[in-house]
Design an enzyme around this catalytic site. Sequence first.
Site, PDB file in Angstrom:
ATOM      1  N   ASP A  31       0.840  -1.202   0.000  1.00 13.43           N
ATOM      2  CA  ASP A  31       0.000   0.000   0.000  1.00 13.43           C
ATOM      3  C   ASP A  31       0.873   1.249   0.000  1.00 13.43           C
ATOM      4  O   ASP A  31       2.037   1.203   0.406  1.00 13.43           O
ATOM      5  CB  ASP A  31      -0.888   0.027   1.253  1.00 13.43           C
ATOM      6  CG  ASP A  31      -1.861  -1.134   1.286  1.00 13.43           C
ATOM      7  OD1 ASP A  31      -2.165  -1.690   0.212  1.00 13.43           O
ATOM      8  OD2 ASP A  31      -2.304  -1.482   2.395  1.00 13.43           O
TER       9      ASP A  31
HETATM   10  N1  URA Z   1      -1.219  -5.931   3.869  1.00 12.74           N
HETATM   11  C1  URA Z   1      -1.719  -4.689   3.867  1.00 12.74           C
HETATM   12  O1  URA Z   1      -2.765  -4.421   4.448  1.00 12.74           O
HETATM   13  N2  URA Z   1      -1.033  -3.741   3.219  1.00 12.74           N
HETATM   14  C2  URA Z   1       0.133  -3.956   2.589  1.00 12.74           C
HETATM   15  O2  URA Z   1       0.719  -3.040   2.026  1.00 12.74           O
HETATM   16  C3  URA Z   1       0.642  -5.272   2.607  1.00 12.74           C
HETATM   17  C4  URA Z   1      -0.052  -6.243   3.245  1.00 12.74           C
END
Ligand code: URA
Length: 236
Positions: A103
Site C-alpha cells: 500500500d
Molecule cells: N497488507 C496490507 O494491508 N497492506 C500492505 O501493504 C501489505 C499487506
Amino acid sequence: MRLDKLLANMGFGTRKDVKKLIKQKAVTVDEVVVKDVGLQVDPEKQAVVIFGERVTYEPMLYLLMNKPAGVISATEDNYDQTVIDLLEPYHRHFEPFPVGRLDKDTEGFLLITNDGQLTHNLLSPKKHVPKVYYAKIAGEVKPEHIEMFQQGIIIDDGYQTKPAKLTILNSGVESEIELEISEGKFHQVKRMFKAIDTEVTYLKRLSMGPLQLGDDLALGEYRELTEEEVLQLKDR
Ligand code: URA
C-alpha cells in the site's frame, strides 16, 4: 562483458556453476569452444551457444528496495510518485516492475525486477511464499488472537484467511506485532486486524521468502541482489 558474468546474469547459475559448464566444453562463442571464463563477449553481436542452444541475451535486474511511505508500487501513475521513479536512470533502462503491491502508506521490503517468470512464481498463491510484517496496532492484541490467526479468520468480504503466525511484541492500548502470512490479498494485514476490532496504524514488510530487508537500506534506498540471493529466490 565477461562471459561468466553474462551467463550468471542470464540464469545459468553462479559464476562457479558457469565455470563448470565451460570446463565441460558446453559453451561456444561464434562456434569456438570457450576455455576462458573471463572471455569478453558482446552478446548482441556474437553467437553464444550452450549445449547446442543459442542463448538470447535478456539482461535481468533484481533490486531490493526499502519502500518509503507516500510512493506507490506501480510502474507509472498520473498523480503519485512510483517506486520506479525512485530508481537511477541506469536501472530504469531495464524496464523493471515491482513484485506485487505494498500500500502507499506501507514501508519496507519490495523486490523490483524485470524477471516475469520469477515474479509469477513469487506471487502465485500455490507457492505460499511467506511474508513477514511488523505493525503498530491501535487496540489491544491479545494472546487469544494468536490462535485465531493460526486457525484463519474471516475478513470483511467473508474470506477465511490461511493460517498466519502472529507474534505479539507489545500489547496495550497500542500494540506492536509481527505477522507472517503466505498469501497476499488486497490490504490483507489491515483487514485481518480490522476483523479483530483493531486498526493498523503503521505497517512495514520485513521479509519475503528467504530474503530479509536488513538494516543497511534507508527508506527509499535500494540495492541489487547478489547472485546467491537471486538463486535463493529461484530455488523456492
Ligand atoms: N497488507 C496490507 O494491508 N497492506 C500492505 O501493504 C501489505 C499487506
